[in-house]
Design an enzyme around this catalytic site. Sequence first.
Site, short mmCIF file in Angstrom:
data_model
loop_
_atom_site.label_atom_id
_atom_site.label_comp_id
_atom_site.label_asym_id
_atom_site.label_seq_id
_atom_site.Cartn_x
_atom_site.Cartn_y
_atom_site.Cartn_z
N CYS A 158 0.86 -1.39 0.08
CA CYS A 158 0.13 -0.20 -0.04
C CYS A 158 0.75 1.21 -0.25
CB CYS A 158 -1.02 -0.03 1.22
SG CYS A 158 -2.24 -1.49 1.20
N HIS B 2 -7.45 -3.68 -3.56
CA HIS B 2 -6.28 -2.86 -2.97
C HIS B 2 -6.09 -3.40 -1.22
CE1 HIS B 2 -3.59 0.48 -1.92
NE2 HIS B 2 -4.20 0.55 -0.58
N ASP C 210 -8.00 -0.51 -8.66
CA ASP C 210 -7.55 0.18 -7.49
C ASP C 210 -7.78 1.34 -7.74
OD1 ASP C 210 -6.52 1.28 -5.45
OD2 ASP C 210 -4.69 -0.02 -5.23
#
Length: 257
Positions: free
Chosen positions: A134, A221, A189
């Site tokens: 992330c 995600h 995403d």
Amino acid sequence: MTDVRGTEVRVPTEDGTADAYLARPADGAPRPAVLCFTDAFGVRPTVREAADRVARAGYTVLVPNLFHRRGPAPVVELPGFIGAEARGEIFRRLRPIMQELTPERATADAGAYLRWLAELPEAADGPVALTGYCMGAGLALRTAGAFPDRVAAVAGFHGGRLATDDPRSPHLAAPRITAEVYLGHADEDPSLPPEQIERLEKALTDAGVRHHCEVYPGAAHGFTQSDTASYDPKADERHWVALLDLLDRAFRPGAPT
């Protein structure tokens, strides 16, 4: 299977001391080092388990609390499972903390983590690998650009905002990166739309960076994070294959160090 030792450690930085998790083979022999940049939820049981898995493959793994300026991890209270209903409130509390971690602070911290690993007896001499998840994927790219002589490989998974119009966007580090890069993107995403993927790929290609970028079909995600509603077991296992293959290419485990 390699026995692993995991301990909580403290790493001095320019802005105080960062708490961190260190996983390494229990025999104490020096192994290639891997510096892991977490997602915004930070160091927690599932992250420690993942670090242990990398250590079992023959590496020394450091996972720092990226938000150490706000105190020890986790800096906000987290449920055992982060469902969709809890996510919004958690990010409401995390967002200002995330904004405090400017690129300048993150780079200074990364330098401190790399110096600490260079002095660690359980870390082999030579460059390290970086992996990020992330927000950590962007931190890994920036770190590789800031410390090219210290980084041999970079892996990033379900990274967000990697190639924006911001003058400090992570993709702008590409001309300074000398490491091999692997990026596994989440499908559809919103934090990394197709135009950003294309811009990132072009930046890496134009800079001559050895790299491979893939979109994981159907994966959301956060697909590697087993304590969240975004978890995708199939995509997660694909990520493990890609990550360990990259580390194998960078360090050839089993060869004399």
